[in-house]
Write a protein that holds these residues in place. Structure first.
Motif, mmCIF file in Angstrom:
data_model
loop_
_atom_site.group_PDB
_atom_site.id
_atom_site.type_symbol
_atom_site.label_atom_id
_atom_site.label_comp_id
_atom_site.label_asym_id
_atom_site.label_seq_id
_atom_site.Cartn_x
_atom_site.Cartn_y
_atom_site.Cartn_z
ATOM 1 N N ARG A 369 68.559 -96.768 73.950
ATOM 2 C CA ARG A 369 67.375 -96.625 74.803
ATOM 3 C C ARG A 369 66.059 -96.799 74.021
ATOM 4 O O ARG A 369 65.027 -96.320 74.429
ATOM 5 C CB ARG A 369 67.351 -95.266 75.488
ATOM 6 C CG ARG A 369 68.568 -94.973 76.363
ATOM 7 C CD ARG A 369 68.457 -93.620 77.014
ATOM 8 N NE ARG A 369 68.304 -92.551 76.027
ATOM 9 C CZ ARG A 369 67.958 -91.308 76.334
ATOM 10 N NH1 ARG A 369 67.730 -90.971 77.591
ATOM 11 N NH2 ARG A 369 67.861 -90.403 75.377
ATOM 12 N N VAL A 370 66.088 -97.498 72.902
ATOM 13 C CA VAL A 370 64.874 -97.716 72.104
ATOM 14 C C VAL A 370 64.595 -99.208 72.035
ATOM 15 O O VAL A 370 65.457 -100.004 71.640
ATOM 16 C CB VAL A 370 65.020 -97.156 70.674
ATOM 17 C CG1 VAL A 370 63.769 -97.471 69.862
ATOM 18 C CG2 VAL A 370 65.263 -95.651 70.725
ATOM 19 N N SER A 371 63.384 -99.619 72.473
ATOM 20 C CA SER A 371 62.956 -101.019 72.393
ATOM 21 C C SER A 371 61.775 -101.132 71.444
ATOM 22 O O SER A 371 60.960 -100.210 71.349
ATOM 23 C CB SER A 371 62.576 -101.538 73.781
ATOM 24 O OG SER A 371 61.489 -100.783 74.305
ATOM 25 N N VAL A 372 61.685 -102.271 70.751
ATOM 26 C CA VAL A 372 60.643 -102.481 69.728
ATOM 27 C C VAL A 372 59.872 -103.731 70.067
ATOM 28 O O VAL A 372 60.462 -104.799 70.325
ATOM 29 C CB VAL A 372 61.252 -102.593 68.318
ATOM 30 C CG1 VAL A 372 60.154 -102.843 67.296
ATOM 31 C CG2 VAL A 372 62.037 -101.339 67.969
ATOM 32 N N ASP A 373 58.549 -103.626 70.069
ATOM 33 C CA ASP A 373 57.649 -104.776 70.225
ATOM 34 C C ASP A 373 56.670 -104.727 69.052
ATOM 35 O O ASP A 373 55.710 -103.952 69.073
ATOM 36 C CB ASP A 373 56.910 -104.695 71.563
ATOM 37 C CG ASP A 373 55.954 -105.881 71.758
ATOM 38 O OD1 ASP A 373 56.056 -106.850 70.977
ATOM 39 O OD2 ASP A 373 55.088 -105.800 72.652
ATOM 40 N N ALA A 374 56.937 -105.532 68.017
ATOM 41 C CA ALA A 374 56.185 -105.372 66.760
ATOM 42 C C ALA A 374 55.683 -106.710 66.246
ATOM 43 O O ALA A 374 56.365 -107.734 66.355
ATOM 44 C CB ALA A 374 57.062 -104.714 65.703
ATOM 45 N N GLU A 375 54.474 -106.683 65.718
ATOM 46 C CA GLU A 375 53.912 -107.810 64.979
ATOM 47 C C GLU A 375 53.726 -107.380 63.529
ATOM 48 O O GLU A 375 53.596 -106.177 63.250
ATOM 49 C CB GLU A 375 52.575 -108.240 65.581
ATOM 50 C CG GLU A 375 51.500 -107.166 65.507
ATOM 51 C CD GLU A 375 50.181 -107.633 66.147
ATOM 52 O OE1 GLU A 375 49.139 -107.462 65.490
ATOM 53 O OE2 GLU A 375 50.231 -108.147 67.275
ATOM 54 N N PRO A 376 53.729 -108.316 62.579
ATOM 55 C CA PRO A 376 53.634 -107.926 61.157
ATOM 56 C C PRO A 376 52.386 -107.088 60.894
ATOM 57 O O PRO A 376 51.284 -107.412 61.329
ATOM 58 C CB PRO A 376 53.562 -109.273 60.430
ATOM 59 C CG PRO A 376 54.227 -110.239 61.367
ATOM 60 C CD PRO A 376 53.858 -109.774 62.750
ATOM 61 N N ALA A 377 52.582 -105.989 60.199
ATOM 62 C CA ALA A 377 51.466 -105.094 59.844
ATOM 63 C C ALA A 377 51.838 -104.402 58.533
ATOM 64 O O ALA A 377 52.655 -103.484 58.529
ATOM 65 C CB ALA A 377 51.203 -104.069 60.946
#
Length: 490
Positions: A369-377
């Motif tokens: 139940r965990v979703s990730v929406d990530a851009e490089p940081a």
């Protein structure tokens, strides 16, 4: 401390006295030099006046014998161009500092016979001869040896210091030398002196006043400085006494007295009280931490002991999975306490380059139940500690979420932002700071049986602050909780 304070007063008094002494010495020297210069100039002016009076008589053709040389206080000499003394004031017994130290004319002056402008003996010696003499043949309009015309007196006198004995009394004099061009006697120099006794007396009087007055002034300055320094340091002694009492009693609730002023001592007292307040808070937090840690450790240890004792008496009743679970809880709690201890000790994080987007994906992998929406940081810090922050935030979100947890990583205004949101009941606004306190559990969902000891969010905020960032919580539009971690981006 008294000795140190006394030393401070002594150093301040000595330093102030020395500064004032140097200033007085410089001022006194300048005053004496100025006084001597002015009085010497006045004596020079008086001598010049006398010399010019005699020079005016010579320019008018006055015979040497008829010159006004009878002032007992003003020695006067009249000297020819070759240094011969031709006239001198009466009662002059000795002289120095002029063109010649002779006190008797070269030839005694004699009365001039009546006739065609004949002079006295000295003058006759200078102008003897018939009308065809070389002196009479000279052009009357030609200048003398000193660049002066007959009957002219030099504008610029010269000055010198010397001494003379007049009528048995010796004194120092200021001499003025004035040149005058005569028609029949050539260039003559008139030396006239003015006594310096008055000037010397004035300088000695001023010096005596200074020698008497300066020590009195220094004594007053030292006394006033000593008293003012003592008064200024009195609050410091009060602060010292109170700090000694606090140290002896270990009562951090006490405070030092704050003077009702706006100077450095008052600021020192306020800063000391602020330090005591911070120290009291730190000690109290440490006490609570130790008490809570002991309480949290007691439960898994007691449970584990009970299971082992039952297993020892009845092996068939040994709950191995339960014992393992309690051991894991105990191990995790010990690791949390150790990390908090290192953070409290001021341990600096490493300065490795960490990609929060990759770290978030790694930590979310395997969780349901965990979703990730990530851009490089990228940020700079300890990869292990930052991983611990993300793990604690995800554990907290999963514990409260109904269906889903969302992790977002982005860059915003030069900072890397990690947002962890859940669709649970959220955190009441009044408790949004309490959740970051150690061993705080707001509801039944944060129970020991559920695995939470109330340290996860406290550790996460401490790590964030050690990395120069912040960790806050607010609500989501759906009503859940949104935790935002903001760190300086690389």
């Amino acid at each position: 401390m008294r000795r140190r304070l006394a030393s401070v007063r002594a150093r301040a008094t000595l330093g102030t006295t020395l500064v004032v002494a140097v200033a007085l010495l410089a001022a006194g020297t300048a005053v004496l030099l100025s006084l001597w210069t002015n009085l010497s100039d006045q004596a020079g002016t008086q001598a010049e006046r006398t010399a010019r009076e005699v020079a005016a008589e010579l320019a008018a053709g006055q015979p040497y014998r008829a010159l006004s040389l009878d002032d007992d206080d003003r020695p006067v000499q009249v000297v020819t161009e070759d240094g011969t003394l031709v006239a001198v004031s009466e009662h002059l017994e000795r002289i120095s500092g002029t063109g010649t130290d002779t006190v008797r004319p070269a030839s005694p002056p004699t009365a001039a016979p009546s006739g065609d402008g004949e002079r006295d003996g000295a003058g006759a010696g200078a102008g003897e001869g018939d009308g065809d003499s070389d002196a009479d043949a000279e052009d009357d309009d030609s200048a003398g040896a000193a660049g002066l015309r007959p009957g002219e007196i030099a504008e610029d006198p010269s000055y010198s210091d010397g001494s003379a004995t007049v009528d048995g009394e010796s004194a120092d004099y200021r001499f003025a030398a004035v040149e005058v061009e005569t028609e029949d006697r050539g260039t003559l120099t008139v030396y006239a002196g003015a006594p310096l006794s008055t000037e010397r007396t004035a300088v000695r009087t001023a010096l005596t006043v200074m020698l008497i007055g300066f020590p009195l002034v220094l004594a007053v300055v030292a006394g006033v400085t000593w008293l003012m320094t003592r008064r200024a340091l009195r609050p410091v002694e009060g602060i010292r006494r109170e700090m000694a009492a606090i140290t002896a009693s270990a009562d951090l609730a006490r405070r030092v007295p704050e003077p009702d002023t706006h100077d450095e001592v008052a600021r020192l007292a306020r800063t000391t009280n602020e330090t005591l307040t911070a120290l009291e808070a730190a000690v109290e937090r440490q006490r609570r931490f130790v008490a809570d840690a002991s309480h949290e450790l007691r439960s898994p240890i007691a449970s584990l002991r009970t299971q082992l004792e039952v297993g020892a008496a009845h092996p068939e009743l040994l709950d191995v999975p339960g014992a393992v679970e309690d051991t894991v809880r105990l191990q995790n709690l010990a690791a949390d306490l150790l990390l908090l201890a290192r953070l409290d000790a001021g341990e600096r994080p490493a300065e490795a380059r960490v990609d929060l987007a990759a770290l978030a994906r790694e930590e979310a992998a395997g969780r349901v139940r965990v979703s990730v929406d990530a851009e490089p940081a990228d940020v700079s810090g300890s990869r292990g500690q930052l991983r611990r922050v993300l793990a604690n935030l995800l554990d907290n979100a999963q514990r409260h979420a109904r269906e889903a947890v969302t992790v977002t990583v982005r860059r915003e205004d030069g900072r890397a932002v990690v947002a962890v949101a859940d669709d649970g009941d959220g955190v009441p606004e009044a408790d949004r700071e309490r959740v970051f306190e150690r061993f705080v559990r707001l509801d039944a969902a944060r129970s020991r049986d559920d695995g939470g000891a109330g340290l996860g969010l406290a550790i996460a905020r401490d790590v964030a602050e050690r990395h120069g960032g912040t960790l806050t919580v607010r609500g989501t539009p759906e009503g859940g909780a949104l935790f935002e971690l903001r760190l300086p981006a690389v």
